[in-house]
Motif scaffolding. Structure first.
Motif, PDB file in Angstrom:
ATOM      1  N   SER A  57       0.807  -1.226   0.000  1.00  0.00           N
ATOM      2  CA  SER A  57       0.000   0.000   0.000  1.00  0.00           C
ATOM      3  C   SER A  57       0.837   1.270   0.000  1.00  0.00           C
ATOM      4  O   SER A  57       0.292   2.369   0.015  1.00  0.00           O
ATOM      5  N   TYR A  58       2.167   1.122  -0.016  1.00  0.00           N
ATOM      6  CA  TYR A  58       3.054   2.280   0.021  1.00  0.00           C
ATOM      7  C   TYR A  58       3.449   2.705  -1.391  1.00  0.00           C
ATOM      8  O   TYR A  58       3.481   1.896  -2.314  1.00  0.00           O
ATOM      9  N   ARG A  59       3.764   3.972  -1.535  1.00  0.00           N
ATOM     10  CA  ARG A  59       4.183   4.493  -2.828  1.00  0.00           C
ATOM     11  C   ARG A  59       5.662   4.171  -3.082  1.00  0.00           C
ATOM     12  O   ARG A  59       6.457   4.063  -2.146  1.00  0.00           O
ATOM     13  N   VAL A  60       5.998   4.043  -4.353  1.00  0.00           N
ATOM     14  CA  VAL A  60       7.345   3.632  -4.753  1.00  0.00           C
ATOM     15  C   VAL A  60       8.412   4.556  -4.179  1.00  0.00           C
ATOM     16  O   VAL A  60       9.386   4.097  -3.559  1.00  0.00           O
ATOM     17  N   LEU A  61       8.254   5.856  -4.355  1.00  0.00           N
ATOM     18  CA  LEU A  61       9.277   6.794  -3.899  1.00  0.00           C
ATOM     19  C   LEU A  61       9.403   6.780  -2.382  1.00  0.00           C
ATOM     20  O   LEU A  61      10.515   6.866  -1.840  1.00  0.00           O
ATOM     21  N   ASP A  62       8.264   6.658  -1.678  1.00  0.00           N
ATOM     22  CA  ASP A  62       8.299   6.606  -0.217  1.00  0.00           C
ATOM     23  C   ASP A  62       9.096   5.393   0.261  1.00  0.00           C
ATOM     24  O   ASP A  62       9.861   5.479   1.235  1.00  0.00           O
ATOM     25  N   GLU A  63       8.904   4.245  -0.404  1.00  0.00           N
ATOM     26  CA  GLU A  63       9.633   3.036  -0.016  1.00  0.00           C
ATOM     27  C   GLU A  63      11.139   3.222  -0.188  1.00  0.00           C
ATOM     28  O   GLU A  63      11.925   2.811   0.669  1.00  0.00           O
ATOM     29  N   LEU A  64      11.551   3.837  -1.273  1.00  0.00           N
ATOM     30  CA  LEU A  64      12.976   4.070  -1.496  1.00  0.00           C
ATOM     31  C   LEU A  64      13.548   5.037  -0.472  1.00  0.00           C
ATOM     32  O   LEU A  64      14.638   4.820   0.078  1.00  0.00           O
ATOM     33  N   HIS A  65      12.816   6.102  -0.188  1.00  0.00           N
ATOM     34  CA  HIS A  65      13.293   7.065   0.809  1.00  0.00           C
ATOM     35  C   HIS A  65      13.386   6.418   2.187  1.00  0.00           C
ATOM     36  O   HIS A  65      14.355   6.658   2.932  1.00  0.00           O
ATOM     37  N   ASN A  66      12.388   5.617   2.543  1.00  0.00           N
ATOM     38  CA  ASN A  66      12.434   4.935   3.849  1.00  0.00           C
ATOM     39  C   ASN A  66      13.619   3.983   3.930  1.00  0.00           C
ATOM     40  O   ASN A  66      14.268   3.879   4.985  1.00  0.00           O
ATOM     41  N   GLN A  67      13.903   3.294   2.835  1.00  0.00           N
ATOM     42  CA  GLN A  67      15.051   2.398   2.828  1.00  0.00           C
ATOM     43  C   GLN A  67      16.336   3.181   3.062  1.00  0.00           C
ATOM     44  O   GLN A  67      17.224   2.734   3.807  1.00  0.00           O
ATOM     45  N   GLY A  68      16.441   4.355   2.451  1.00  0.00           N
ATOM     46  CA  GLY A  68      17.608   5.199   2.673  1.00  0.00           C
ATOM     47  C   GLY A  68      17.724   5.632   4.129  1.00  0.00           C
ATOM     48  O   GLY A  68      18.824   5.654   4.692  1.00  0.00           O
ATOM     49  N   ARG A  69      16.593   5.963   4.736  1.00  0.00           N
ATOM     50  CA  ARG A  69      16.599   6.359   6.144  1.00  0.00           C
ATOM     51  C   ARG A  69      17.059   5.202   7.034  1.00  0.00           C
ATOM     52  O   ARG A  69      17.795   5.404   8.016  1.00  0.00           O
ATOM     53  N   PHE A  70      16.611   3.979   6.713  1.00  0.00           N
ATOM     54  CA  PHE A  70      17.016   2.813   7.511  1.00  0.00           C
ATOM     55  C   PHE A  70      18.534   2.655   7.530  1.00  0.00           C
ATOM     56  O   PHE A  70      19.113   2.196   8.521  1.00  0.00           O
ATOM     57  N   TYR A  71      19.175   3.032   6.434  1.00  0.00           N
ATOM     58  CA  TYR A  71      20.628   2.915   6.350  1.00  0.00           C
ATOM     59  C   TYR A  71      21.335   4.160   6.877  1.00  0.00           C
ATOM     60  O   TYR A  71      22.562   4.261   6.815  1.00  0.00           O
ATOM     61  N   GLY A  72      20.591   5.122   7.385  1.00  0.00           N
ATOM     62  CA  GLY A  72      21.193   6.303   7.975  1.00  0.00           C
ATOM     63  C   GLY A  72      21.632   7.348   6.979  1.00  0.00           C
ATOM     64  O   GLY A  72      22.457   8.214   7.313  1.00  0.00           O
ATOM     65  N   LEU A  73      21.099   7.313   5.764  1.00  0.00           N
ATOM     66  CA  LEU A  73      21.468   8.316   4.774  1.00  0.00           C
ATOM     67  C   LEU A  73      20.741   9.632   5.056  1.00  0.00           C
ATOM     68  O   LEU A  73      19.603   9.634   5.521  1.00  0.00           O
ATOM     69  N   GLY A  74      21.386  10.740   4.746  1.00  0.00           N
ATOM     70  CA  GLY A  74      20.751  12.039   4.878  1.00  0.00           C
ATOM     71  C   GLY A  74      19.716  12.238   3.782  1.00  0.00           C
ATOM     72  O   GLY A  74      19.732  11.555   2.754  1.00  0.00           O
ATOM     73  N   SER A  75      18.806  13.209   3.978  1.00  0.00           N
ATOM     74  CA  SER A  75      17.702  13.398   3.044  1.00  0.00           C
ATOM     75  C   SER A  75      18.181  13.728   1.633  1.00  0.00           C
ATOM     76  O   SER A  75      17.636  13.230   0.641  1.00  0.00           O
ATOM     77  N   ALA A  76      19.202  14.563   1.532  1.00  0.00           N
ATOM     78  CA  ALA A  76      19.712  14.908   0.205  1.00  0.00           C
ATOM     79  C   ALA A  76      20.302  13.687  -0.481  1.00  0.00           C
ATOM     80  O   ALA A  76      20.106  13.475  -1.691  1.00  0.00           O
TER      81      ALA A  76
END
Length: 336
Positions: free
Chosen positions: A92-111
């Motif tokens: 039920s999640y959007r594609v871009l949201d899933e990718l951004h969340n995955q980046g957050r899980f790895y501790g990446l900054g927003s940029a």
């Protein structure tokens, strides 16, 4: 990149003990693409789950990307991407949201995770799908999204657990095209499990054959086929009077000694069918490691000896032949 010694996994089910992986020793060098090939239940996925620190070994040791999988699992996970058999995105999640969340899980900054997500969407042909939910994607698009999720942390090592299972042939080919492009772009080491023979043969530089939790062969696809299987040349030979035969002489192909003499100069085992057709034709089969060169040699030798070759066929050795010779059963039948 990977060094495992004596890697073992035992499960206990009620009173039953199941040894899923039995003391595997394996090394994977940096930059290699290695396929673990075997039927369902052979221990491929269990091995991958141990190497990715998702499953603790019962015995043995493994170092992945420089870290021990038991003592430093978090360090291992920071260095790898893992794409399992199921889809990784929430439906039920959007594609871009899933990718951004995955980046957050790895501790990446927003940029950084925004840049990385945009790069992967373009590279994996997912552009324009950013606002679509995962459940609205096709099977091939979902698997490409899984690859993008596995690459968000820019891992030097990527694990793929049966990545194309359930995809149609076009989607399979498309996914492999994208994986190949990603490997070339980022120089990744890739380890995959599969029971698709063509994937292991075409894509992998090394094939590790696993059966009943043990490694039974480990070599390049061409080496495995050379050492554990043969090409098969099949010829239908009929009476003739060509080439070096005396003028007006018809040699009969049921003269097995003459046939074998004609073919004796080449390599491989020569077999002839007992049955002879009404017109005198006979089938000859040659098992050889060099079918592509043996076929024209055999045709010419028979012509010179005075036989006519009505038809010729070359079936090159396959990894299924390798598995059959190693285990006594067909991997295609096991996979089916």
């Amino acid at each position: 990149m990977i060094r495992a010694r004596g890697l073992t996994k035992t499960f206990h089910r009620k009173s039953e003990t199941v040894e899923a992986v039995k003391g595997i020793d394996v090394d994977v060098r940096e930059g290699e693409l290695v396929a673990f090939l075997g039927p369902n239940g052979a221990g491929k996925s269990t091995t991958l789950r141990m190497l990715t620190s998702l499953l603790e070994p019962t015995a043995g040791t493994a170092e992945v990307a420089g870290y021990d999988v038991t003592r430093h699992p978090a360090h291992v996970r920071s260095q790898i991407g893992f794409i399992g058999q199921g889809n990784g995105g929430g439906f039920s999640y959007r594609v871009l949201d899933e990718l951004h969340n995955q980046g957050r899980f790895y501790g990446l900054g927003s940029a950084e995770y925004s840049r990385r997500a945009a790069e992967l969407l373009e590279a994996l042909d997912l552009g324009g799908l950013e606002k679509r939910t995962v459940q609205s994607l096709s099977g091939g698009q979902r698997r490409r999204l899984d690859v993008a999720l596995g690459l968000m942390n820019h891992p030097p090592l990527l694990f793929l657990d049966e990545p194309t299972t359930g995809l149609d042939p076009h989607a399979r080919a498309n996914l492999w095209e994208h994986i190949g492009a990603m490997r070339e772009r980022y120089g990744m080491t890739i380890v995959l499990t599969t029971h698709y023979l063509d994937e292991a043969d075409d894509m992998a530089e090394r094939v590790v054959v696993i059966d009943h939790g043990e490694i039974i062969a480990d070599a390049t696809p061409s080496e495995l086929k050379r050492d554990h299987s043969d090409d098969l040349v099949t010829l239908v030979v009929a009476p003739g009077s060509a080439g070096g035969a005396p003028s007006g002489t018809d040699l009969l192909p049921d003269d097995e000694a003459t046939l074998r003499t004609a073919l004796a100069s080449g390599d491989g085992e020569v077999r002839t069918d007992g049955a002879v057709a009404a017109d005198g034709a006979r089938t000859v089969r040659i098992s050889t490691a060099h079918g592509d060169t043996r076929l024209p040699e055999a045709i010419e030798a028979l012509r010179v000896a005075g036989f006519a070759v009505r038809s010729a066929e070359l079936r090159q050795a396959s990894l299924d032949d390798v598995f059959l010779n190693l285990t006594g059963r067909s991997l295609r039948e096991e996979a089916a």
